[in-house]
Enzyme design. Structure first.
Site, PDB file in Angstrom:
ATOM      1  N   ASN A 269      -3.669  47.523 -33.936  1.00 33.39           N
ATOM      2  CA  ASN A 269      -3.204  48.596 -34.816  1.00 33.39           C
ATOM      3  C   ASN A 269      -3.648  48.266 -36.244  1.00 33.39           C
ATOM      4  O   ASN A 269      -3.162  47.308 -36.833  1.00 33.39           O
ATOM      5  CB  ASN A 269      -1.671  48.669 -34.706  1.00 33.39           C
ATOM      6  CG  ASN A 269      -1.061  49.754 -35.567  1.00 33.39           C
ATOM      7  OD1 ASN A 269      -1.682  50.250 -36.509  1.00 33.39           O
ATOM      8  ND2 ASN A 269       0.173  50.117 -35.259  1.00 33.39           N
TER       9      ASN A 269
ATOM     10  N   CYS B  83       1.081  53.971 -41.457  1.00 34.68           N
ATOM     11  CA  CYS B  83       0.223  54.430 -40.350  1.00 34.68           C
ATOM     12  C   CYS B  83      -0.202  55.895 -40.489  1.00 34.68           C
ATOM     13  O   CYS B  83      -1.196  56.306 -39.900  1.00 34.68           O
ATOM     14  CB  CYS B  83       0.920  54.206 -39.013  1.00 34.68           C
ATOM     15  SG  CYS B  83       1.153  52.445 -38.695  1.00 34.68           S
TER      16      CYS B  83
ATOM     17  N   HIS C  50      -3.531  58.011 -34.031  1.00 34.56           N
ATOM     18  CA  HIS C  50      -3.402  56.710 -34.692  1.00 34.56           C
ATOM     19  C   HIS C  50      -3.220  55.666 -33.593  1.00 34.56           C
ATOM     20  O   HIS C  50      -2.440  55.856 -32.659  1.00 34.56           O
ATOM     21  CB  HIS C  50      -2.198  56.731 -35.630  1.00 34.56           C
ATOM     22  CG  HIS C  50      -1.702  55.362 -35.966  1.00 34.56           C
ATOM     23  ND1 HIS C  50      -2.522  54.420 -36.524  1.00 34.56           N
ATOM     24  CD2 HIS C  50      -0.494  54.772 -35.787  1.00 34.56           C
ATOM     25  CE1 HIS C  50      -1.825  53.295 -36.682  1.00 34.56           C
ATOM     26  NE2 HIS C  50      -0.599  53.485 -36.239  1.00 34.56           N
TER      27      HIS C  50
HETATM   28  O1  UT7 Z   1       1.922  51.956 -35.973  1.00 32.22           O
HETATM   29  C1  UT7 Z   1       3.145  52.622 -35.853  1.00 32.22           C
HETATM   30  C2  UT7 Z   1       4.248  51.717 -35.792  1.00 32.22           C
HETATM   31  N1  UT7 Z   1       4.397  50.878 -34.649  1.00 32.22           N
HETATM   32  C3  UT7 Z   1       4.520  51.316 -33.383  1.00 32.22           C
HETATM   33  O2  UT7 Z   1       4.302  52.436 -33.066  1.00 32.22           O
HETATM   34  C4  UT7 Z   1       5.008  50.308 -32.382  1.00 32.22           C
HETATM   35  C5  UT7 Z   1       5.993  50.921 -31.429  1.00 32.22           C
HETATM   36  N2  UT7 Z   1       6.577  49.956 -30.534  1.00 32.22           N
HETATM   37  C6  UT7 Z   1       5.871  49.258 -29.614  1.00 32.22           C
HETATM   38  O3  UT7 Z   1       4.672  49.421 -29.513  1.00 32.22           O
HETATM   39  C7  UT7 Z   1       6.617  48.339 -28.682  1.00 32.22           C
HETATM   40  O4  UT7 Z   1       7.998  48.453 -28.914  1.00 32.22           O
HETATM   41  C8  UT7 Z   1       6.193  46.854 -28.784  1.00 32.22           C
HETATM   42  C9  UT7 Z   1       4.786  46.682 -28.248  1.00 32.22           C
HETATM   43  C10 UT7 Z   1       6.259  46.415 -30.235  1.00 32.22           C
HETATM   44  C11 UT7 Z   1       7.120  45.957 -27.974  1.00 32.22           C
HETATM   45  O5  UT7 Z   1       7.124  46.354 -26.634  1.00 32.22           O
HETATM   46  P1  UT7 Z   1       8.518  46.576 -25.885  1.00 32.22           P
HETATM   47  O6  UT7 Z   1       8.162  46.915 -24.518  1.00 32.22           O
HETATM   48  O7  UT7 Z   1       9.310  47.569 -26.668  1.00 32.22           O
HETATM   49  O8  UT7 Z   1       9.154  45.129 -25.942  1.00 32.22           O
HETATM   50  P2  UT7 Z   1      10.569  44.665 -26.550  1.00 32.22           P
HETATM   51  O9  UT7 Z   1      10.509  44.629 -28.044  1.00 32.22           O
HETATM   52  O10 UT7 Z   1      11.652  45.454 -25.911  1.00 32.22           O
HETATM   53  O11 UT7 Z   1      10.632  43.189 -26.047  1.00 32.22           O
HETATM   54  C12 UT7 Z   1      10.686  42.897 -24.641  1.00 32.22           C
HETATM   55  C13 UT7 Z   1      10.680  41.384 -24.449  1.00 32.22           C
HETATM   56  C14 UT7 Z   1      11.695  40.647 -25.324  1.00 32.22           C
HETATM   57  O12 UT7 Z   1      12.198  39.566 -24.556  1.00 32.22           O
HETATM   58  P3  UT7 Z   1      13.617  39.690 -23.795  1.00 32.22           P
HETATM   59  O13 UT7 Z   1      14.620  39.955 -24.883  1.00 32.22           O
HETATM   60  O14 UT7 Z   1      13.476  40.819 -22.845  1.00 32.22           O
HETATM   61  O15 UT7 Z   1      13.743  38.356 -23.146  1.00 32.22           O
HETATM   62  C15 UT7 Z   1      10.856  40.089 -26.447  1.00 32.22           C
HETATM   63  O16 UT7 Z   1      11.411  38.918 -27.006  1.00 32.22           O
HETATM   64  O17 UT7 Z   1       9.398  40.849 -24.823  1.00 32.22           O
HETATM   65  C16 UT7 Z   1       9.566  39.776 -25.757  1.00 32.22           C
HETATM   66  N3  UT7 Z   1       8.404  39.740 -26.651  1.00 32.22           N
HETATM   67  C17 UT7 Z   1       7.256  39.118 -26.320  1.00 32.22           C
HETATM   68  N4  UT7 Z   1       6.881  38.432 -25.236  1.00 32.22           N
HETATM   69  C18 UT7 Z   1       5.634  37.934 -25.210  1.00 32.22           C
HETATM   70  C19 UT7 Z   1       8.259  40.308 -27.871  1.00 32.22           C
HETATM   71  N5  UT7 Z   1       7.034  40.061 -28.354  1.00 32.22           N
HETATM   72  C20 UT7 Z   1       6.382  39.333 -27.405  1.00 32.22           C
HETATM   73  C21 UT7 Z   1       5.097  38.778 -27.328  1.00 32.22           C
HETATM   74  N6  UT7 Z   1       4.769  38.093 -26.204  1.00 32.22           N
HETATM   75  N7  UT7 Z   1       4.185  38.932 -28.306  1.00 32.22           N
END
Ligand code: UT7
Length: 332
Positions: A289, A114, A259
């Protein structure tokens, strides 16, 4: 003393629009979840046989050259940022060079995910400052839709990433009031495994096999919350570093182009730095992204939309897998 200016910027995205709603056909997710957590509404996916990483880069490059009023033959070097090259090797830089018909000029691939575009700009800027080259093409291009699993198993990543390309033409200038004021690049390999695609790496005897595929080990992995935590710290830090180096302040920024990782990250940066809405540009809503392509893609759209005027102070900043991060300050 020479330095470089951005003489032209261009972009290209594949035709196929994939909405959040479409993704709900393939996995347990929802438009509401994706928009709330990331800001993304849709992204582009490439079509095999139509788009390649080097081909998309060529399209973006031609647009940048046209905007700059520069002919292809004036390019003296290519710096190509991508994590998704056409081939495992050689890199896509040489393929772009071949498409553009520029045999002999150096073509360098940058693998900083990135932050790839910021690293690429920084490298190109050094070649121009040293007087080695006058005109360098800097490109970011990615096809990521085919390294994600569009399924429940891959949903935490596949809803975020998209395909696209962006390019800038950097040109030598001696005008002290114009161009790249400074670039700042960093890395911390402590966190290399927190956002990675392990295979087909060289670490194991077999680079890939059916067992790895069945276990999902051929998919990228991301510790989303940890990446988020580091991103919101490093972005403001590296933006302030660039401003301090030039004795400027956040109030001087006309447009910040972060980014496009996650709209929530961009909003956090904006709040942390006390920037108004008109000082920040986001287009993650349309493209997701796009990793190394995201900054030039956003820069190109911002330019087309009239958000960038002569004399504006533009700040670009990135953070990603490595971890690697960086910023560049430009007087347009
Ligand atoms: O480009 C540079 C590199 N990348 C980044 O900068 C990304 C940085 N991180 C993020 O943007 C966020 O962490 C994400 C968007 C990837 C995820 O958001 P989050 O609020 O951190 O969610 P999480 O990973 O803590 O997951 C929360 C819940 C989980 O369920 P439980 O365990 O709470 O029941 C996941 O299983 O959301 C679930 N989940 C989804 N639900 C619906 C994970 N992916 C999805 C999905 N749809 N696509």
């Amino acid at each position: 003393m020479f330095h470089s200016k951005i003489a032209g910027v261009g972009h290209y995205v594949p035709d196929r629009v994939v909405t959040n709603q479409e993704l709900t056909n393939y996995m347990e997710t929802s438009d509401a979840w994706i928009q709330e957590r990331t800001g993304i509404k849709e992204r582009r996916f490439f079509e095999e046989g139509v788009d390649t990483v080097s081909g998309m880069a060529a399209n973006a490059s031609k647009m940048a050259l046209e905007k700059a009023g520069i002919e292809i033959k004036e390019i003296e070097m290519i710096v190509f940022a991508t994590l998704s090259p056409d081939y495992a090797f050689p890199g896509s830089g040489v393929l772009l060079q071949r498409i553009l018909g520029l045999p002999g000029i150096p073509a360098l691939d940058i693998r900083q995910q990135c932050a790839g575009f910021i690293y690429a700009v920084s490298v190109a800027d050094q070649f121009i400052k040293s007087g080695t080259y006058k005109t360098i093409l800097v490109v970011g291009s990615e096809i990521q839709s085919n390294i994600m699993e569009i399924s429940d198993r891959g949903r935490n990543m596949s809803v975020i990433f998209g395909d696209g390309a962006g390019a800038v033409v950097l040109q030598q200038t001696s005008d002290p009031d114009k161009g790249i004021l400074s670039t700042h690049i960093h890395a911390d390999g402590t966190f290399a495994e927190e956002l990675m695609l392990e295979h087909p790496g060289s670490k194991r005897k077999e680079r890939f096999n059916n067992e790895m595929a069945a276990k999902g080990e051929l998919l990228p992995v991301m510790n989303g919350q940890l990446v988020f935590k580091h991103a919101v710290q490093r972005f403001p830090e590296v933006i302030k570093e660039a401003l301090d180096a030039n004795r400027l302040s956040t109030a001087d920024i006309d447009l910040l182009i972060p980014h496009q990782a996650n709209l929530r990250i961009a909003e956090y940066i904006q709040k942390n730095l006390g920037l108004r809405d008109d000082q920040v540009f986001n287009n993650i809503q349309k493209y997701g992204n796009t990793t190394a392509a995201s900054i030039p893609l956003a820069l190109s759209e911002a330019f087309i939309e009239g958000r960038i005027k002569e004399g504006d102070l533009i700040c670009m900043a990135a953070f990603g897998s490595g971890f690697v991060w960086g910023s560049a300050l430009v007087r347009w």
